[in-house]
Design a protein around this motif. Structure first.
Motif, mmCIF file in Angstrom:
data_model
loop_
_atom_site.group_PDB
_atom_site.id
_atom_site.type_symbol
_atom_site.label_atom_id
_atom_site.label_comp_id
_atom_site.label_asym_id
_atom_site.label_seq_id
_atom_site.Cartn_x
_atom_site.Cartn_y
_atom_site.Cartn_z
ATOM 1 N N ALA A 47 0.852 -1.188 0.000
ATOM 2 C CA ALA A 47 0.000 0.000 0.000
ATOM 3 C C ALA A 47 0.889 1.239 0.000
ATOM 4 O O ALA A 47 1.949 1.254 0.631
ATOM 5 N N ARG A 48 0.447 2.276 -0.719
ATOM 6 C CA ARG A 48 1.284 3.471 -0.852
ATOM 7 C C ARG A 48 0.450 4.696 -1.182
ATOM 8 O O ARG A 48 -0.678 4.592 -1.646
ATOM 9 N N SER A 49 1.046 5.844 -0.953
ATOM 10 C CA SER A 49 0.434 7.117 -1.310
ATOM 11 C C SER A 49 1.518 8.019 -1.893
ATOM 12 O O SER A 49 2.705 7.727 -1.775
ATOM 13 N N PHE A 50 1.097 9.081 -2.542
ATOM 14 C CA PHE A 50 2.008 10.044 -3.172
ATOM 15 C C PHE A 50 2.929 9.393 -4.202
ATOM 16 O O PHE A 50 4.078 9.777 -4.356
ATOM 17 N N HIS A 51 2.430 8.398 -4.917
ATOM 18 C CA HIS A 51 3.170 7.721 -5.970
ATOM 19 C C HIS A 51 2.696 8.253 -7.321
ATOM 20 O O HIS A 51 1.787 9.079 -7.381
ATOM 21 N N LYS A 52 3.289 7.786 -8.381
ATOM 22 C CA LYS A 52 2.908 8.185 -9.736
ATOM 23 C C LYS A 52 2.521 6.941 -10.522
ATOM 24 O O LYS A 52 3.045 5.851 -10.290
ATOM 25 N N MET A 53 1.600 7.109 -11.467
ATOM 26 C CA MET A 53 1.215 6.022 -12.357
ATOM 27 C C MET A 53 1.093 6.597 -13.759
ATOM 28 O O MET A 53 0.524 7.677 -13.942
ATOM 29 N N VAL A 54 1.638 5.883 -14.734
ATOM 30 C CA VAL A 54 1.518 6.295 -16.131
ATOM 31 C C VAL A 54 1.041 5.109 -16.956
ATOM 32 O O VAL A 54 1.252 3.952 -16.586
ATOM 33 N N ALA A 55 0.405 5.422 -18.061
ATOM 34 C CA ALA A 55 -0.019 4.399 -19.011
ATOM 35 C C ALA A 55 0.873 4.489 -20.239
ATOM 36 O O ALA A 55 1.131 5.579 -20.750
ATOM 37 N N VAL A 56 1.356 3.331 -20.682
ATOM 38 C CA VAL A 56 2.114 3.223 -21.925
ATOM 39 C C VAL A 56 1.436 2.125 -22.730
ATOM 40 O O VAL A 56 1.479 0.953 -22.338
ATOM 41 N N GLY A 57 0.772 2.510 -23.808
ATOM 42 C CA GLY A 57 -0.021 1.534 -24.555
ATOM 43 C C GLY A 57 -1.145 1.022 -23.671
ATOM 44 O O GLY A 57 -1.934 1.796 -23.146
ATOM 45 N N THR A 58 -1.180 -0.288 -23.454
ATOM 46 C CA THR A 58 -2.213 -0.879 -22.595
ATOM 47 C C THR A 58 -1.669 -1.274 -21.227
ATOM 48 O O THR A 58 -2.343 -1.967 -20.465
ATOM 49 N N ASP A 59 -0.446 -0.837 -20.906
ATOM 50 C CA ASP A 59 0.179 -1.180 -19.627
ATOM 51 C C ASP A 59 0.179 0.013 -18.677
ATOM 52 O O ASP A 59 0.318 1.162 -19.106
ATOM 53 N N LEU A 60 0.046 -0.278 -17.384
ATOM 54 C CA LEU A 60 0.134 0.737 -16.338
ATOM 55 C C LEU A 60 1.410 0.510 -15.545
ATOM 56 O O LEU A 60 1.746 -0.633 -15.216
ATOM 57 N N VAL A 99 3.514 1.875 -12.022
ATOM 58 C CA VAL A 99 3.444 2.621 -10.768
ATOM 59 C C VAL A 99 4.870 2.841 -10.277
ATOM 60 O O VAL A 99 5.679 1.911 -10.260
ATOM 61 N N PHE A 100 5.164 4.076 -9.865
ATOM 62 C CA PHE A 100 6.506 4.439 -9.423
ATOM 63 C C PHE A 100 6.483 4.999 -8.014
ATOM 64 O O PHE A 100 5.698 5.901 -7.710
ATOM 65 N N GLY A 101 7.351 4.472 -7.155
ATOM 66 C CA GLY A 101 7.637 5.048 -5.849
ATOM 67 C C GLY A 101 6.453 5.214 -4.937
ATOM 68 O O GLY A 101 5.556 4.391 -4.885
ATOM 69 N N GLY A 102 6.483 6.309 -4.187
ATOM 70 C CA GLY A 102 5.451 6.620 -3.224
ATOM 71 C C GLY A 102 5.945 6.461 -1.802
ATOM 72 O O GLY A 102 7.130 6.234 -1.552
ATOM 73 N N CYS A 103 5.023 6.589 -0.872
ATOM 74 C CA CYS A 103 5.327 6.452 0.550
ATOM 75 C C CYS A 103 4.461 5.347 1.132
ATOM 76 O O CYS A 103 3.242 5.377 1.000
ATOM 77 N N GLY A 104 5.104 4.379 1.758
ATOM 78 C CA GLY A 104 4.397 3.298 2.433
ATOM 79 C C GLY A 104 4.402 3.534 3.929
ATOM 80 O O GLY A 104 4.906 4.551 4.419
ATOM 81 N N ALA A 105 3.872 2.588 4.669
ATOM 82 C CA ALA A 105 3.809 2.715 6.127
ATOM 83 C C ALA A 105 5.197 2.841 6.742
ATOM 84 O O ALA A 105 5.380 3.500 7.761
ATOM 85 N N SER A 106 6.205 2.232 6.100
ATOM 86 C CA SER A 106 7.563 2.259 6.653
ATOM 87 C C SER A 106 8.408 3.405 6.103
ATOM 88 O O SER A 106 9.579 3.519 6.432
ATOM 89 N N GLY A 107 7.843 4.242 5.253
ATOM 90 C CA GLY A 107 8.590 5.369 4.697
ATOM 91 C C GLY A 107 8.559 5.380 3.185
ATOM 92 O O GLY A 107 7.722 4.737 2.557
ATOM 93 N N ARG A 108 9.512 6.088 2.590
ATOM 94 C CA ARG A 108 9.551 6.222 1.129
ATOM 95 C C ARG A 108 9.901 4.898 0.471
ATOM 96 O O ARG A 108 10.747 4.160 0.949
ATOM 97 N N LEU A 109 9.238 4.630 -0.643
ATOM 98 C CA LEU A 109 9.472 3.386 -1.390
ATOM 99 C C LEU A 109 10.357 3.662 -2.596
ATOM 100 O O LEU A 109 10.380 4.715 -3.133
#
Length: 146
Positions: free
Chosen positions: A121-134, A136-146
């Motif tokens: 689980a995470r927040s403040f992450h980024k998601m992009v679509a390339v063609g039909t694929d998604l 997800v990059f980084g973000g912050c989890g319960a234990s800190g930055r991912l």
């Protein structure tokens, strides 16, 4: 798909780190009307479509679109990083005419193989679509930055 461009605004906050929970404020659409060359806003609420289901209110989620469908992943429902973190995925099908939008929750495959488990689980992450694929990059989890 739709013949005119559409802008969708999903979620957010009015008070710092507190998700919007008012159904009338949770999802907005702006539809382009070529006849007057204007954008017209409408509240489409959170509980839309025949299924009447909606994702839980959230902030700091990521979203990306593929073929008229907007996917949202993760975010959180609380103020603290470890409070009600999410790793769910929802899709808003906006490929039809205005007013026919519909939410559905994306079901994850369940197996004994941990490699098929959803990411942390995470927040403040980024998601992009390339063609039909998604992606997800980084973000912050319960234990800190991912």
């Amino acid at each position: 798909g739709t013949s005119s461009p559409r802008l969708l605004v999903i979620g957010g906050e009015h008070i710092a780190r507190t998700p919007i929970s008012d159904e009338k404020q949770a999802v907005w659409a702006a539809d382009y009307h070529a006849d007057g060359e204007v954008w017209k806003w409408r509240s489409i609420g959170a509980k839309i479509g025949n299924k009447g289901i909606t994702p839980p209110p959230r902030i700091a989620h990521a979203q990306a679109a593929i073929d008229g469908k907007v996917y949202i992943f993760g975010g959180r429902m609380g103020i603290m990083m470890d409070e009600k973190a999410l790793n769910d995925m929802w899709v808003l099908d906006s490929s039809g005419e205005p007013g026919t939008e519909e939410w559905s929750e994306v079901e994850y495959a369940t197996t004994d193989d941990s490699s098929s488990s959803p990411p942390e689980a995470r927040s403040f992450h980024k998601m992009v679509a390339v063609g039909t694929d998604l992606y997800v990059f980084g973000g912050c989890g319960a234990s800190g930055r991912l």
